[in-house]
Design an enzyme around this catalytic site. Structure first.
Site, PDB file in Angstrom:
ATOM      1  N   THR A 117      -2.810   3.437 -20.802  1.00 26.96           N
ATOM      2  CA  THR A 117      -2.939   2.435 -19.745  1.00 26.96           C
ATOM      3  C   THR A 117      -4.169   1.574 -20.072  1.00 26.96           C
ATOM      4  O   THR A 117      -4.964   1.917 -20.953  1.00 26.96           O
ATOM      5  CB  THR A 117      -3.127   3.093 -18.358  1.00 26.96           C
ATOM      6  N   GLU A 118      -4.317   0.477 -19.298  1.00 32.09           N
ATOM      7  CA  GLU A 118      -5.485  -0.378 -19.524  1.00 32.09           C
ATOM      8  C   GLU A 118      -6.794   0.395 -19.318  1.00 32.09           C
ATOM      9  O   GLU A 118      -7.712   0.335 -20.132  1.00 32.09           O
ATOM     10  CB  GLU A 118      -5.455  -1.562 -18.545  1.00 32.09           C
ATOM     11  N   TYR A 119      -6.852   1.146 -18.214  1.00 32.59           N
ATOM     12  CA  TYR A 119      -8.078   1.897 -17.917  1.00 32.59           C
ATOM     13  C   TYR A 119      -8.301   3.018 -18.929  1.00 32.59           C
ATOM     14  O   TYR A 119      -9.426   3.316 -19.300  1.00 32.59           O
ATOM     15  CB  TYR A 119      -8.027   2.451 -16.487  1.00 32.59           C
ATOM     16  N   LYS A 150     -16.112   9.426  -1.246  1.00 34.72           N
ATOM     17  CA  LYS A 150     -16.643   9.993   0.012  1.00 34.72           C
ATOM     18  C   LYS A 150     -15.646  10.983   0.615  1.00 34.72           C
ATOM     19  O   LYS A 150     -14.444  10.688   0.685  1.00 34.72           O
ATOM     20  CB  LYS A 150     -16.899   8.867   1.018  1.00 34.72           C
ATOM     21  N   ASP A 184      -7.772   5.265  -7.792  1.00 38.70           N
ATOM     22  CA  ASP A 184      -9.103   5.079  -7.188  1.00 38.70           C
ATOM     23  C   ASP A 184      -9.625   6.431  -6.696  1.00 38.70           C
ATOM     24  O   ASP A 184      -8.905   7.164  -6.017  1.00 38.70           O
ATOM     25  CB  ASP A 184      -9.017   4.089  -6.018  1.00 38.70           C
ATOM     26  N   ASP A 244       0.863  -1.175   0.000  1.00 31.75           N
ATOM     27  CA  ASP A 244       0.000   0.000   0.000  1.00 31.75           C
ATOM     28  C   ASP A 244       0.909   1.237   0.000  1.00 31.75           C
ATOM     29  O   ASP A 244       1.835   1.333   0.811  1.00 31.75           O
ATOM     30  CB  ASP A 244      -0.888  -0.004   1.246  1.00 31.75           C
TER      31      ASP A 244
HETATM   32  N1  SAM Z   1      -2.983   2.318 -13.410  1.00 33.05           N
HETATM   33  C1  SAM Z   1      -3.756   1.247 -14.005  1.00 33.05           C
HETATM   34  C2  SAM Z   1      -4.421   1.720 -15.256  1.00 33.05           C
HETATM   35  O1  SAM Z   1      -4.484   2.946 -15.473  1.00 33.05           O
HETATM   36  O2  SAM Z   1      -4.858   0.883 -16.053  1.00 33.05           O
HETATM   37  C3  SAM Z   1      -4.761   0.658 -12.999  1.00 33.05           C
HETATM   38  C4  SAM Z   1      -5.836   1.601 -12.525  1.00 33.05           C
HETATM   39  S1  SAM Z   1      -6.871   0.880 -11.261  1.00 33.05           S
HETATM   40  C5  SAM Z   1      -8.327   1.843 -11.343  1.00 33.05           C
HETATM   41  C6  SAM Z   1      -6.132   1.494  -9.784  1.00 33.05           C
HETATM   42  C7  SAM Z   1      -5.114   0.520  -9.203  1.00 33.05           C
HETATM   43  O3  SAM Z   1      -4.430   1.163  -8.142  1.00 33.05           O
HETATM   44  C8  SAM Z   1      -5.745  -0.738  -8.622  1.00 33.05           C
HETATM   45  O4  SAM Z   1      -5.096  -1.883  -9.137  1.00 33.05           O
HETATM   46  C9  SAM Z   1      -5.544  -0.584  -7.115  1.00 33.05           C
HETATM   47  O5  SAM Z   1      -5.398  -1.824  -6.455  1.00 33.05           O
HETATM   48  C10 SAM Z   1      -4.271   0.255  -7.063  1.00 33.05           C
HETATM   49  N2  SAM Z   1      -4.160   1.075  -5.848  1.00 33.05           N
HETATM   50  C11 SAM Z   1      -5.083   1.934  -5.374  1.00 33.05           C
HETATM   51  N3  SAM Z   1      -4.666   2.518  -4.243  1.00 33.05           N
HETATM   52  C12 SAM Z   1      -3.423   2.015  -3.992  1.00 33.05           C
HETATM   53  C13 SAM Z   1      -2.472   2.220  -2.957  1.00 33.05           C
HETATM   54  N4  SAM Z   1      -2.722   3.040  -1.926  1.00 33.05           N
HETATM   55  N5  SAM Z   1      -1.299   1.549  -3.018  1.00 33.05           N
HETATM   56  C14 SAM Z   1      -1.038   0.700  -4.040  1.00 33.05           C
HETATM   57  N6  SAM Z   1      -1.916   0.449  -5.049  1.00 33.05           N
HETATM   58  C15 SAM Z   1      -3.092   1.105  -5.023  1.00 33.05           C
END
Ligand code: SAM
Length: 212
Positions: A192-194, A121, A117, A95
């Protein structure tokens, strides 16, 4: 993000030579791991790693580290690395809230945040990867010329990020609310994928580049 737990992912991450375990012990020694003095660029929340793998292939003169908190997501990146290994890319399963305990002051030259993410909230605002709290951690680990590059399709998160950047005293070297139609900012853009998923749906992509 909805997450499907993948059987065997924890074990695969634990055993992988592409994952740095006990990452806090690398504090101040990341260049030794790569065996060179090339700049270190990290992506926080890398998901399945497509963006970083494309960048690592394009830029062998840069060292990359991908950070992802879920082993089931990171596992997908490891499968791709097994097929096509890259010597300038490692992963950490953690994390990011303790990022400043893993990288020493000024050890990182660039931080990518892609489709982070949104934590919609208000009471969760500090968990957003572009909050002032996170910018303070990035300030510690970034080189003086270091950059944060942020992309999202979420307008509220983008507006929040603009406020955080200003509140933390950072400046913008680039900003667009429609990356794919901004000739200058989109030059050399690596999707990116998203990003692919959301832009295919017709959503505009927001991007900013921040520095101190
Ligand atoms: N960056 C990629 C893309 O653009 O395709 C993935 C986007 S995905 C919505 C967000 C990713 O960030 C998720 O796999 C989530 O598990 C990771 N993530 C979110 N908060 C995090 C944190 N505090 N530390 C590490 N990973 C985190």
């Amino acid at each position: 993000m909805r997450l499907k737990k993948i059987k065997g992912a924890d074990e695969a991450v634990e055993a992988s030579k592409y994952v740095v375990h006990e990452e806090d012990k690398q504090f101040g020694k990341w260049h030794e791991l790569f065996g060179n003095q090339n700049p270190i660029h990290i992506e926080i929340g890398m998901g399945k790693g497509r963006f970083l793998m494309d960048l690592a292939k394009q830029n062998p003169q840069v060292n990359y580290i991908g950070i992802e908190r879920y082993s089931s997501v990171l596992y997908r990146a490891l499968q791709k690395m097994e097929e096509e290994p890259l010597t300038n890319l490692f992963f950490i399963c953690m994390d990011a809230s303790t990022i400043h305990q893993v990288f020493a002051p000024r050890e990182v030259a660039r931080i990518y945040l892609n489709f982070s993410d949104p934590w919609p909230k208000d009471r969760h605002a500090k968990r957003r990867l572009t909050s002032v709290e996170y910018l303070k951690r990035y300030h510690i680990i970034l080189t003086p010329e270091g950059l944060v590059e942020f992309k999202t399709d979420n307008e509220a998160l983008f507006d929040f990020t603009l406020e955080s950047v200003a509140a933390a005293g950072w400046k913008l070297s680039g900003c667009t609310r429609d990356l794919h139609h901004d000739l200058q900012m989109n030059q050399g853009n690596v999707m990116t994928e998203y990003e692919e998923r959301f832009s295919t749906k017709g959503n505009p992509i927001y991007k900013l580049i921040a520095y101190r």
